[in-house]
Write a protein that holds these residues in place. Structure first.
Motif, PDB file in Angstrom:
ATOM      1  N   PHE A   1      -0.024  -2.432 -12.695  1.00 33.53           N
ATOM      2  CA  PHE A   1      -0.158  -1.081 -12.154  1.00 33.53           C
ATOM      3  C   PHE A   1      -0.143  -1.125 -10.638  1.00 33.53           C
ATOM      4  N   GLU A   2       0.508  -0.146 -10.062  1.00 32.81           N
ATOM      5  CA  GLU A   2       0.497  -0.037  -8.614  1.00 32.81           C
ATOM      6  C   GLU A   2      -0.939   0.154  -8.135  1.00 32.81           C
ATOM      7  N   GLY A   3      -1.258  -0.481  -7.053  1.00 30.03           N
ATOM      8  CA  GLY A   3      -2.619  -0.445  -6.546  1.00 30.03           C
ATOM      9  C   GLY A   3      -3.397  -1.694  -6.836  1.00 30.03           C
ATOM     10  N   GLN A   4      -2.938  -2.505  -7.800  1.00 25.51           N
ATOM     11  CA  GLN A   4      -3.574  -3.791  -8.016  1.00 25.51           C
ATOM     12  C   GLN A   4      -3.341  -4.688  -6.802  1.00 25.51           C
ATOM     13  N   ASN A   5      -4.295  -5.535  -6.527  1.00 25.94           N
ATOM     14  CA  ASN A   5      -4.152  -6.489  -5.437  1.00 25.94           C
ATOM     15  C   ASN A   5      -5.118  -7.631  -5.667  1.00 25.94           C
ATOM     16  N   GLU A   6      -4.992  -8.670  -4.868  1.00 28.70           N
ATOM     17  CA  GLU A   6      -5.930  -9.773  -4.971  1.00 28.70           C
ATOM     18  C   GLU A   6      -6.721  -9.951  -3.676  1.00 28.70           C
ATOM     19  N   ARG A   7      -6.890  -8.832  -2.961  1.00 27.00           N
ATOM     20  CA  ARG A   7      -7.696  -8.884  -1.754  1.00 27.00           C
ATOM     21  C   ARG A   7      -9.154  -9.153  -2.116  1.00 27.00           C
ATOM     22  N   PRO A   8      -9.865  -9.936  -1.317  1.00 32.93           N
ATOM     23  CA  PRO A   8     -11.290 -10.149  -1.586  1.00 32.93           C
ATOM     24  C   PRO A   8     -12.073  -8.876  -1.372  1.00 32.93           C
TER      25      PRO A   8
ATOM     26  N   PHE B   1     -10.652  -3.063 -11.454  1.00 38.74           N
ATOM     27  CA  PHE B   1     -11.201  -1.968 -10.659  1.00 38.74           C
ATOM     28  C   PHE B   1     -10.194  -1.542  -9.599  1.00 38.74           C
ATOM     29  N   ALA B   2     -10.031  -0.225  -9.470  1.00 39.14           N
ATOM     30  CA  ALA B   2      -9.093   0.330  -8.489  1.00 39.14           C
ATOM     31  C   ALA B   2      -9.854   1.210  -7.515  1.00 39.14           C
ATOM     32  N   SER B   3      -9.476   1.132  -6.251  1.00 38.44           N
ATOM     33  CA  SER B   3     -10.094   1.947  -5.220  1.00 38.44           C
ATOM     34  C   SER B   3      -9.555   3.371  -5.298  1.00 38.44           C
ATOM     35  N   ILE B   4     -10.454   4.340  -5.331  1.00 36.05           N
ATOM     36  CA  ILE B   4     -10.089   5.756  -5.368  1.00 36.05           C
ATOM     37  C   ILE B   4     -10.346   6.404  -4.010  1.00 36.05           C
ATOM     38  N   VAL B   5     -11.476   6.077  -3.422  1.00 39.27           N
ATOM     39  CA  VAL B   5     -11.880   6.624  -2.130  1.00 39.27           C
ATOM     40  C   VAL B   5     -12.454   5.485  -1.302  1.00 39.27           C
ATOM     41  N   LYS B   6     -12.119   5.451  -0.030  1.00 35.39           N
ATOM     42  CA  LYS B   6     -12.621   4.405   0.865  1.00 35.39           C
ATOM     43  C   LYS B   6     -13.544   5.028   1.903  1.00 35.39           C
TER      44      LYS B   6
END
Length: 1245
Positions: free
Chosen positions: A68-75, A93-98
């Motif tokens: 899925f778009e939005g996946q990443n391996e950032r710490p 887990f996906a970020s919705i709001v920062k």
């Protein structure tokens, strides 16, 4: 510069919409629904059908396919900033709001137009998760609408929010924390966007609120560290702080030209009232004019003191005060010196000409912030106006880092506010902040003595104060990436037992200006023996190369209080507040029983009981108590716990608590160790395992699919601990302050051997099962869809191997991939580096090599090589202690029954020293007679390639000899003769990769020299001529670290490595004569390619010059892609790179994948499916023809038999007698005549 308006009416923020997402989350019950959806990534379409089992090996503790778009391996973030999170369908887990700081609390609120998520914390900005979304200023509270994905800041607060309670019965959100807003302190109600902020009847509390709950009687319970109702107040002696005019920029208009009277600075620090040159400022004759002061900081004045001049009969008669830059004429009050009565003025304020009136004080009616003001003189006495002195005062108590902003030295104050800075500092303009500030650029290593600043306020009255640190935002000075943490320390009372010391760590990563409360309590007035001080230093050991350390100001606000409370308050909405009836409330009365200075950290209502937890004790309770039923019956809960409770999470009849404790107060239940479970129905305590090794700060609920498709509630704990303590058969598990307890398994997730997600980081709050089974989380997390250490099975989904490999320590992608030439001699390789499936002779083995520790089936520890026997109940074994634990196995190969393991391998096998290569008999499960040790250079093996036609095992690496045989770089071991042989005599250097292009051509990549003269990064060895040559087509950019075939015949080759003289990686392909670059510009600095493999595809992509439509190249390692970040495996289709697999590693780092390996290595099997060799086509055709001919003959015989039967034929006699007597000669004509007859009667003879 922003002016310091402290209380502002709430303004409605404009909502910002997230980018619409394209797929509903219907595949997982716990996934967000409605407007929250996630766009699927392009399908990889790898065809694994011909390969058998396929596995990925590397250095990771969690792994996910990029789906899925939005996946990443950032710490996860460690700079204090947190996010609103939701789950993707694959569990990630996906970020919705920062936000730029912590989200400390959340609740769901029905606005009438749908349910919104209310978020509170200490953030100053908020934005959508899209990389292009702009940060919006949002002080401490904001809304998120799951139905529209809109974000709305809620303006009107200044400070931080610690607690929220959404009360749908009254359509109100109760907000608690450490803030000011409307006309209240630390507590307010928000009643939707129409009504906005509403003051509670008691105007808040005199200390921070940390928790809010609703009791079973419907009343709202506030918990915190307050002692009474009330809000900020002014000191009993107002106007005590002098605003520094001495360092302001002073100007005037239409000054006199008379010598000694023209300088407007004459009136600064001039309080004697004496006229004369140097003491008096005059206007030109008969001319109105002005006196003006401009500052580098903002302030809110409360009083202006003017000294009129009488020089030569002159003086100011009327004037006005204009606040700048708002250009507002201020309303003032004063005492008329003639009548003694109070009076007001605005545009024409009078100034007495009576020489006996030394000065006049004018008080500001309105509380207005400014950083500049002007006194306009409109009328005068005598020939012109003028002044002898100007002073301006305020109530606010500040100590500024820029000493010029503190009280003036000329004021003669006994204990003026000051600041003392050590180390190099520079003054930074205020930009949009309220004041200029000091900035220090610190270089690693960061220590607590790098720079420091000591704030010393002018405290003239002892009392209870709130102490707040003001930090300018980082966006304005473009330092967000280098901001870090600071430590605040100090003592506020002369007697240390009268107050707790200040010891607080805070992040300075806020996007916009913020303040943090660092102390609440008693402060002694300054004296000759004691002065309150606050010291700010950097936190030592931060992982920043450069740290931007900023210091602006610290404020001290005196708090007014009704008294009578101690951390608990029961509020009955709709009822009047009567302070004389405090003790009629069971909650207020309970607080009064706590020891002085107690703090309530958490409140939770379950059933008809409200649980109160915190840092408090009494004779009958400690840490946690309950009030049950409408009559609020007291329950001691076995006397509570023997320490502080910081957080609680109720789930049904289970109440999970965390803090700093070891047992119940009465010692009836021991071994709790900072986290415990209280069963509210059985009224019993029990441990979670054996607890954790340090204080728990947060206990937060989660949902997770553990054993099936239905999510279950699990419990996360965050805090200052590094171990999940050992219990039962579970060894202690190292963690980074985060653990997940799985109630259904009675164990920590880290100990559960099930295919579950991997999660680490910080979880601050959650809302479980919002409408549509949506759950939201607040925190900073790194997650993967599968928790697996070092190896995972690749199929339609990812799967675990039944092995117990311990997570590597201190690993990271950057460390593990540091060596450019691919060598393993540094010992910096971690995790699983190599793997092989062995199915020969009826075996079913999975063999993993690298640098790791695992647990064998017998419970012993094995190191660096693991053998999993699938035909023997998945038994796990290793090499034993004959091989050094410091070894690293970098390459594996199996020939017959013998396993060859190479790398940085050392040890003693059967009393024979081994180095670089070891052999092991898989059939007998024992070591063979070992080949002579490799030596010279690093004595390590990086690659092994078996020649299929002879069984010779070729090894490449960093060595010069094999036993006594000179054999630099590449050597082969003859399995038939059991001896080393030199592969050619004209190659030198370090080899990192080997590959058989054909049965007779071996390729070697690395840093090589041929014939002692020609340098090359890729060489080929011809077994027929036994010579090495540089691979044709020209020199590659740098040493080759990975090779793979581009076609089944080896005519095309892919090569990857790192360019010499730079850190840039390259990827190239050759047809045997010319090299072509392959999109290497898309691989960003920091990339490292460790493995290459061409795969067949089940669906075609666009054709390209580099790859056929049904092929793709898989790169493994650590690739950094533009606008994406790092990925541990990416697919290349000849034109673009697409993430394929993402990993996480212990220590909050991205992991890496070393390589992919499969049971059957024929990756081009599908390509040859319709193109058999001609000889087989001919043979198959011949067989088909013969089969058809046989069928025709058989069919003819059957038909003939049927015809004869229909025409009356009978078997002929078989005896000699019959045959002899019955034979008659038939003339040829009769025979020929019969041929012309059709079927009919039987022939007659």
């Amino acid at each position: 510069m922003r002016l310091p308006f402290r209380r502002r009416r709430a303004a409605r923020g404009e909502p910002i919409s997230l980018i619409p997402l394209a797929i509903s989350l219907s595949s997982l019950a716990a996934s967000p629904a409605g407007a929250l959806s996630f766009t699927p990534a392009p399908a990889a379409n790898l065809d694994l059908s011909q390969l058998g089992r396929v596995a990925l090996a590397g250095d990771f503790s969690g792994i996910s396919l990029y789906q899925f778009e939005g996946q990443n391996e950032r710490p996860f973030r460690t700079n204090g900033s947190e996010e609103l999170l939701a789950r993707m369908p694959n569990g990630v887990f996906a970020s919705i709001v920062k936000t730029d700081a912590t989200i400390r609390t959340m609740c769901a609120f029905d606005t009438g137009n749908g349910t919104v998520v209310v978020m509170g914390g200490n953030f100053t900005s908020i934005r959508g998760s899209d990389s292009g979304a702009a940060a919006m200023q949002s002080a401490a509270i904001a809304l998120f609408d799951p139905a529209t994905a809109a974000i709305t800041p809620v303006d009107g607060l200044s400070g931080q929010v610690n607690a929220l309670f959404c009360d749908q019965d009254r359509d109100a959100v109760y907000v608690g924390g450490s803030f000011v807003g409307a006309n209240s302190t630390n507590a307010l109600a928000w009643e939707g966007e129409e009504r906005g902020w509403v003051n509670l009847p008691f105007a808040g509390f005199n200390g921070p609120v940390t928790s809010i709950a609703k009791a079973s009687n419907g009343n709202i319970i506030f918990g915190g560290s307050f002692t009474g109702l009330g809000n900020a107040s002014t000191p009993s002696t107002p106007d005590g702080q002098i605003i520094n005019l001495e360092t302001a920029r002073i100007a005037a208009g239409f000054s006199s030209t008379a010598q000694g009277f023209s300088d407007p600075k004459n009136v600064i620090c001039s309080t004697s009232g004496k006229d004369g040159a140097g003491n008096t400022w005059l206007l030109a004759d008969n001319t109105p004019g002005f006196w003006q002061a401009k500052f580098k900081y903002g302030f809110r004045p409360t009083k202006l003191r003017l000294y009129n001049t009488h020089q030569d009969g002159r003086g100011t008669k009327t004037w006005r005060f204009t606040a700048l830059p708002i250009n507002g004429i201020m309303n003032l009050t004063y005492v008329d010196p003639e009548s003694g009565r109070n009076a007001t003025c605005t545009s024409e304020c009078p100034l007495s000409n009576d020489k006996s009136v030394e000065f006049q004080d004018f008080r500001f009616v309105n509380d207005v912030g400014m950083n500049e003001f002007r006194i306009d003189i409109s009328a005068f006495y005598g020939s012109g106006g003028g002044l002898n002195g100007v002073e301006i005062f305020m109530d606010d108590i500040f100590s500024y880092a820029v000493n010029d902003f503190n009280e003036p030295s000329c004021a003669g104050l006994e204990y003026p506010s000051t600041a003392t800075a050590t180390g190099p500092w520079t003054e930074t303009p205020s930009f949009s902040s309220t004041a200029d500030y000091l900035t220090a650029q610190l270089q690693a290593p960061i220590t607590n003595s790098s720079n420091s600043i000591v704030f010393t306020p002018d405290i003239r009255e002892s009392g209870r104060y709130s102490v707040n640190l003001y930090t300018p935002g980082c966006l304005q000075d473009n330092t967000c990436t280098t901001r870090g943490q600071v430590r605040l320390t100090g003592q506020m009372t002369a007697d240390p037992t009268k107050s707790a010391p200040i010891d607080v760590d805070l992040f300075q990563t806020n996007n916009f200006d913020k303040y943090d409360q660092i102390y609440f309590g008693a402060i002694d007035a300054s004296s000759g023996t004691f002065r309150p001080k606050v010291t700010m230093t950097p936190v030592a050991g931060q992982s920043l190369t450069t740290m931007t350390f900023v210091a602006q100001r610290i404020g001290f606000t005196m708090i007014n209080s009704t008294g009578g409370l101690n951390g608990l308050y029961e509020y009955a909405p709709g009822s009047a507040v009567n302070t004389s009836e405090f003790m009629k409330s069971a909650f207020n009365s309970l607080g009064a029983r706590f020891t002085t200075g107690s703090v309530v950290n958490a409140l939770a209502t379950t059933g008809d009981a409200t649980y109160i937890a915190g840092n408090f004790t009494s004779d009958t309770m400690g840490g946690i108590v309950a009030l049950k039923g409408k009559d609020a019956t007291f329950e001691a809960l076995d006397g509570g716990l023997d320490g502080e409770v910081a957080s609680m999470f109720p789930n049904g009849t289970n109440l999970f608590v965390g803090g700093k404790f070891t047992s119940t107060s009465d010692n009836s239940t021991k071994g709790l160790n900072n986290v415990a479970l209280y069963d509210t129905s059985k009224k019993t305590w029990s441990p979670l395992g054996a607890g954790v090794s340090g204080k728990v700060l947060r206990v937060v609920g989660m949902t997770m699919n553990v054993t099936g498709s239905t999510p279950e509630v699990v419990v996360s704990v965050n805090g200052n601990f590094d171990q999940l303590l050992a219990f039962g058969d579970n060894a202690a598990a190292k963690v980074g302050g985060f653990g997940i307890w799985v109630p259904s398994q009675g164990n920590w997730l880290q100990n559960v051997k099930l295919p579950v997600e991997s999660v680490e980081g910080v979880l601050s709050a959650s809302i479980l099962d919002l409408a549509g089974n949506t759950s939201f989380y607040a925190g900073s997390l790194a997650s993967s869809s599968l928790g697996a250490n070092g190896a995972a099975i690749l199929g339609e989904t990812l799967g675990q191997l039944p092995v117990d490999i311990q997570p590597s320590t201190g690993s990271s992608a950057s460390n593990s991939l540091r060596r450019r030439d691919g060598a393993v001699s540094d010992g910096d390789v971690n995790g699983v580096v190599a793997g092989v499936f062995d199915t020969k002779n009826g075996r079913n083995l999975t063999i993993l090599g690298g640098h790791f520790t695992a647990t064998a089936s017998d419970g012993s520890k094995i190191h660096n090589l693991l053998i999993l026997d699938g035909s023997n109940k998945d038994q796990v074994t290793g090499f034993g202690d004959q091989i050094s634990q410091d070894s690293t196995v970098a390459a594996l190969a199996v020939h017959g029954d013998v396993l060859f393991a190479g790398g940085k391998v050392a040890g003693t096998v059967n009393n024979v020293k081994v180095n670089g290569l070891v052999t092991y008999n898989l059939a007998s499960k024992s070591f063979n007679t070992q080949p002579p040790a490799l030596s010279g250079d690093d004595g390590t093996v990086s690659a092994i390639a078996v020649r299929s036609t002879t069984g010779d095992v070729y090894v490449g690496g960093s060595f010069t000899s094999a036993g006594s045989l000179g054999c630099p770089g590449v050597c082969f071991f003859s399995t038939s003769a059991s001896q080393w042989n030199q592969a050619g005599r004209n190659l030198r250097g370090n080899v990192s990769s080997l590959m058989w292009a054909t049965d007779n051509i071996l390729l070697a990549g690395g840093n090589l020299t041929i014939n002692n003269t020609a340098s090359t990064f890729l060489a080929k060895y011809d077994t027929s001529s036994q010579t090495w040559d540089a691979y044709p087509g020209g020199q590659l950019p740098g040493p080759v670290t990975a090779l793979t075939a581009g076609t089944s015949d080896g005519g095309q080759i892919w090569a990857a490595g790192t360019s010499s003289g730079s850190s840039a990686v390259y990827l190239e392909k050759t047809d045997g004569s010319t090299w072509q670059t392959a999109g290497e510009s898309a691989l960003q600095p920091g990339s490292a390619i460790r493995g290459l493999q061409v795969f067949s595809l089940s669906a075609s992509h666009n054709d390209s010059a580099l790859l056929k439509p049904d092929e793709a190249l898989l790169l493994t390692g650590h690739m950094v892609l533009p606008d994406f970040g790092s990925a541990s495996a990416v697919l290349f289709n000849g034109a673009t790179f697409t993430p394929f697999a993402l990993t996480t590693a212990p220590g909050n780092a991205a992991g890496s994948i070393a390589r992919v390996f499969s049971e059957r290595g024929d990756y081009f099997a599908k390509k040859r499916g319709g193109k058999l060799p001609l000889v087989f086509v001919v043979l198959i055709g011949l067989a088909v023809s013969l089969g058809l001919m046989l069928l025709i003959v058989v069919a003819g015989l059957v038909l003939d038999r049927l015809r004869k039967k229909r025409e009356g034929y009978v078997p002929a006699p078989t005896s000699m007698y019959d045959r002899g007597s019955g034979i008659q000669r038939i003339p040829p004509g009769a025979l020929l005549e019969a041929l012309g007859r059709g079927p009919g009667a039987p022939p007659r003879v």
